[in-house]
Design an enzyme around this catalytic site. Sequence first.
Site, mmCIF file in Angstrom:
data_model
loop_
_atom_site.group_PDB
_atom_site.id
_atom_site.type_symbol
_atom_site.label_atom_id
_atom_site.label_comp_id
_atom_site.label_asym_id
_atom_site.label_seq_id
_atom_site.Cartn_x
_atom_site.Cartn_y
_atom_site.Cartn_z
ATOM 1 N N TYR A 152 -4.957 6.615 -1.996
ATOM 2 C CA TYR A 152 -5.538 5.361 -2.513
ATOM 3 C C TYR A 152 -4.514 4.290 -2.869
ATOM 4 O O TYR A 152 -4.680 3.590 -3.865
ATOM 5 C CB TYR A 152 -6.425 5.632 -3.728
ATOM 6 C CG TYR A 152 -7.174 6.936 -3.726
ATOM 7 C CD1 TYR A 152 -8.028 7.279 -2.671
ATOM 8 C CD2 TYR A 152 -7.056 7.837 -4.769
ATOM 9 C CE1 TYR A 152 -8.721 8.479 -2.665
ATOM 10 C CE2 TYR A 152 -7.753 9.042 -4.771
ATOM 11 C CZ TYR A 152 -8.578 9.356 -3.718
ATOM 12 O OH TYR A 152 -9.264 10.547 -3.707
ATOM 13 N N HIS A 153 -3.491 4.086 -2.050
ATOM 14 C CA HIS A 153 -2.478 3.079 -2.361
ATOM 15 C C HIS A 153 -2.268 2.086 -1.212
ATOM 16 O O HIS A 153 -1.134 1.830 -0.824
ATOM 17 C CB HIS A 153 -1.145 3.762 -2.694
ATOM 18 C CG HIS A 153 -1.207 4.678 -3.871
ATOM 19 N ND1 HIS A 153 -0.307 5.719 -4.056
ATOM 20 C CD2 HIS A 153 -2.050 4.719 -4.934
ATOM 21 C CE1 HIS A 153 -0.605 6.358 -5.172
ATOM 22 N NE2 HIS A 153 -1.658 5.770 -5.720
ATOM 23 N N PRO A 154 -3.318 1.474 -0.656
ATOM 24 C CA PRO A 154 -3.104 0.528 0.441
ATOM 25 C C PRO A 154 -2.478 -0.773 -0.045
ATOM 26 O O PRO A 154 -2.878 -1.319 -1.083
ATOM 27 C CB PRO A 154 -4.516 0.298 0.986
ATOM 28 C CG PRO A 154 -5.415 0.545 -0.183
ATOM 29 C CD PRO A 154 -4.757 1.642 -0.966
ATOM 30 N N HIS A 165 -0.052 5.659 1.196
ATOM 31 C CA HIS A 165 0.519 6.993 0.995
ATOM 32 C C HIS A 165 -0.458 8.044 1.520
ATOM 33 O O HIS A 165 -1.581 8.151 1.027
ATOM 34 C CB HIS A 165 0.783 7.244 -0.492
ATOM 35 C CG HIS A 165 1.919 6.437 -1.037
ATOM 36 N ND1 HIS A 165 1.902 5.898 -2.316
ATOM 37 C CD2 HIS A 165 3.094 6.082 -0.496
ATOM 38 C CE1 HIS A 165 3.039 5.250 -2.527
ATOM 39 N NE2 HIS A 165 3.772 5.345 -1.427
#
Length: 533
Positions: free
Chosen positions: A468-470, A292
Amino acid sequence: MFDYIIVGAGSAGCVLAHRLSADPGVRVLLLEAGPRDWHPYVHIPAGLAKLVLKKELNWDYSTAPEPQLDGRMLWWPRGKLLGGSSSINAMCYTRGDARDYDEWVSLGAEGWHWDAVLPYFRKAEGNSRGADAFHGAEGPLTVSDPRHRNPLSAVFVEAAGQAGFPLNADFNGAVQEGFGFYQTTTRNGARCSSATAYLDPIRGKRPNLKIITGALARKLLFEGGRASGVLYTVGGAAFAEGAAREIILCGGAINSPQLLMLSGIGPAAHLRQHGIAVHTDLPGVGDNLQDHLDICTLQRATQPITYDGADTLLNEARIAFEYLLRRQGPGTSNIAEAGGFLRSALAEDERADLQFHFVPAQLDDHGRNRLPGHGFTLHACFLRPKSRGRILLASTDAGTKPRIEANYLGDPEGFDRRVMRECLRISRQIIAQPAFSPYRGEERFPGAGVVDEAAIDAFIRRKAESIYHPVGTCAIGPDGDRMAVLDPRLRVRGVTGLRVVDASVMPRLIGGNTNAPTIMIAERAADWILSGA
């Protein structure tokens, strides 16, 4: 010889360590590259503002230069300690939209529909509001309403309503869309990481569970087509341990594909470029990277009621005293107290495509750039990006960071860029509402002069960052798909005795924060592993 070796004690690894070691007849080894979660900033919710400076608790990744973002290298913090990123995140508990999981099924993740995953969300959850059709109350992971809210967080929710957007008291209930306050993974005013929830109750109480910190996994060992062990180092010493049943990788969307490739599992041509013998040619390892992308609108505040200035010695002492004495006050805040989900005019289906996090402080460059005065920040991100990136090896040394090519805004149709403009437009619309009038100063970022499309695009290129959503780099997929790394039960294709259980397994990025879904995935995997499935 252990029965199970778990590589990575993050959001998923702690769950598996707890569930698998509940059987006293098996031996479980949990390897974590970072230290124990001893630091007080980890456990004080508001301490997350200080954790950005603690590199010993952080993998401290950065992307390769991003072509669509002025060649910037974006910072990707990932937790490197017991609890992983659940020990350093902002603790927002969200699951995404129920239809996200039905979409997984359409992509080949058979059996991952919403009705199948909801029981595992409920199993993990200990919600302070009690149990209902959507929530559990008895699970290890405590989910609660924040004990402290800055007055501006309520102003933000009021302003969203004034802008004509729906309000929502539960983003994880029957409907996701709307604005309100986040529930957080906190217990009695302290962070409830996966280590707190799943490891603390059993540490030192189960002789069949061995936890080794400071242990960097170097490569997997094989006996023919079976994963049989792990080579790792602690300090300067090398060790090898065998697994009689399974090895489970829980390193996350960066470390899990890296370890697979270092072990000879991945795209054959890329492995040969690094002189790595190919054990299993899986082209999808490291591919399908999604994240994101987030843009912040920063506004000066005309009243000194924000969290800016809380780091003075006097204020820190006051906050610490109130926290330690009564577990109350700003120290119990996750900072991102309010937010929401919205379906924009560009949404391609009925799901929300934007997410907002409101911060009653000035947050620039992940909080690393401290700005003078008082202000507030509205984060906005596009939940369903079309751009895809990849993880590549930079070296055959596991201690060398891999190459992260996020490829933000890289979709050839430019759709992601158009939605990012919507993120900014709606952020400004909310901040312009009457509720903010007593507090609203000048717009600091992007600035009042940034109005036309070209100027907005330039601002996005200059300031957009990861939130921070890999996910997605070891994705579940259907039989016959060469890019599918895992089968629907998270087993690595072409290898026996090896699974991946973390955010990398998601074939498509869910519409929300990824910590709760990762814990759900681990709860489900534990049942399969214990049953031999």
